[in-house]
Design a protein around this motif. Sequence first.
Motif, PDB file in Angstrom:
ATOM      1  N   LYS A   1       0.710  -1.140   0.107  1.00 16.40           N
ATOM      2  CA  LYS A   1       0.343   0.245   0.337  1.00 16.40           C
ATOM      3  C   LYS A   1       1.161   1.523   0.114  1.00 16.40           C
ATOM      4  O   LYS A   1       0.737   2.657  -0.939  1.00 16.40           O
ATOM      5  N   GLU A   2       2.480   0.962   0.890  1.00 11.84           N
ATOM      6  CA  GLU A   2       3.249   2.186   0.808  1.00 11.84           C
ATOM      7  C   GLU A   2       3.621   2.624  -0.221  1.00 11.84           C
ATOM      8  O   GLU A   2       3.491   3.614  -1.020  1.00 11.84           O
ATOM      9  N   VAL A   3       3.955   1.363  -1.552  1.00 10.97           N
ATOM     10  CA  VAL A   3       4.032   1.287  -2.829  1.00 10.97           C
ATOM     11  C   VAL A   3       3.367   2.630  -3.557  1.00 10.97           C
ATOM     12  O   VAL A   3       3.156   3.611  -4.310  1.00 10.97           O
ATOM     13  N   MET A   4       2.460   2.187  -3.706  1.00 10.92           N
ATOM     14  CA  MET A   4       0.776   2.761  -4.379  1.00 10.92           C
ATOM     15  C   MET A   4       0.670   3.748  -3.828  1.00 10.92           C
ATOM     16  O   MET A   4       0.191   4.667  -4.794  1.00 10.92           O
ATOM     17  N   LEU A   5       0.422   3.872  -2.446  1.00 11.22           N
ATOM     18  CA  LEU A   5      -0.150   5.587  -2.435  1.00 11.22           C
ATOM     19  C   LEU A   5       2.076   6.680  -2.128  1.00 11.22           C
ATOM     20  O   LEU A   5       0.871   7.880  -2.667  1.00 11.22           O
ATOM     21  N   LEU A   6       2.548   5.933  -3.002  1.00 14.53           N
ATOM     22  CA  LEU A   6       3.762   7.504  -3.185  1.00 14.53           C
ATOM     23  C   LEU A   6       3.703   7.361  -4.373  1.00 14.53           C
ATOM     24  O   LEU A   6       3.858   8.171  -5.536  1.00 14.53           O
TER      25      LEU A   6
END
Length: 441
Positions: free
Chosen positions: A282-287
């Motif tokens: 999810k962190e990668v997506m939000l970045l």
Amino acid sequence: MVAGIEPLVPFKDVPNSEKMNLFVSKVSLCCVTFDFTDPSKNTIEKDVKRQTLLELVEFVASKSMKFSEPAILAMCRMCAVNLFRDFPPNYRSSGGGGGGENDDDEPMFDPAWPHLQLVYELLLKFVTSSCLDAKIAKKYIDHSFILRLLDLIDSEDPRERDCLKTILHRVYGKFMVHRPFLRKSINNLFYRFVFESEKHNGIAELLEIYGSIISGFALPLKEEHKIFLWRVLVPLHKPKSLGVYFQQLSYCVTQFIEKDPKLANVVIKGLLKYWPVTNSQKEVMLLGELEEILESVSMLEFQKIMVPLFWRLGCCINSFHFQVAERALFFWNNDHILNLIAHNRQEILPIILPALERNAQKHWNPAVLNLTLNVRKIFMEMDDELFVFCHTQFKEEEAKLSVEVEKRKEAWERLEHAASLQPIAGNTAVLVTPFATSIAC
């Protein structure tokens, strides 16, 4: 069935004056439902119904004459009988709105799909037909009918959800009177998903519908649409199944920001609020979403959110998950973002430099290490004097922390020594050596 009209007669064999009566008769014939769990049952009747549905699809597509009110009523009744049904209990519980623990499970397909597909195709052609008078049809394609269609979009069958997505979008376009109700009803589904169940199979499709709706919003945006952004779209980043509908959600958010760039501030604050703690994917997506948003942000709006934003980016740069750290460091490859950073380096460098230095000293991944050194070099070339000043400050802070750690260690050792001299009796507390822990983010 209309009296005196044989439903199996082809449309071409009756005069135009009787065609609408024949249409009603054929539609009424299709109200009979069959058990598709046993393929050997009612095979002839099933085939007759299938052929009749194909005839109806062809007739509606021909747009040969206006639909009468009895024809509209019969059509809506037939769709209700065939489509509106309850899903089996395990049907809903196993689906997780995109996904909980059972993402690898095969979706359950309705054995009646060969007939359901034709009914959906017929309904779509009926709704989009220029021969359908929306003023008459709105009495039958009413709020109750729309709600039942929305219930069906929780189907596990992606083919059914796709049909419903198209039909609901066409209903929104054709019946202007139903637009506020349809938006409100979809919002309620989103609220229930985010704040109650986190289980719904059709979130991606509903967001796709909304993506088209948002693109048609007039400027300036109404307050109710802005409320939808921060009360619905931003919290939709929170559920663990975000990956299932992320592409559609990101599109909706981008549409809003393109219409009103000032909303970027609200969205970024929301993303930081719902930032995942333990979900690296999810962190990668939000970045990725953050970078896309920042590309359209003005200098003034950027300055409002840059401090919390770069604090979060610093945490991501120090992530032990190399994809998170890598994705955060890629921000410096974006020319527009780099320009924003350069103009605000006095505030940003003191926040981000400690993260860069920690990475340069001890990150395990060679790719992340190289990217970190490149970003350090960019800052040095940008403003060497500021870099040296911030680097000196960082070293002083590190030295202070080191002294504090040493003092704390000595204090614990003194306490342990004092405790070891006391005899243990009864319920006397025992001092346990603490493990050194540090949580940066």
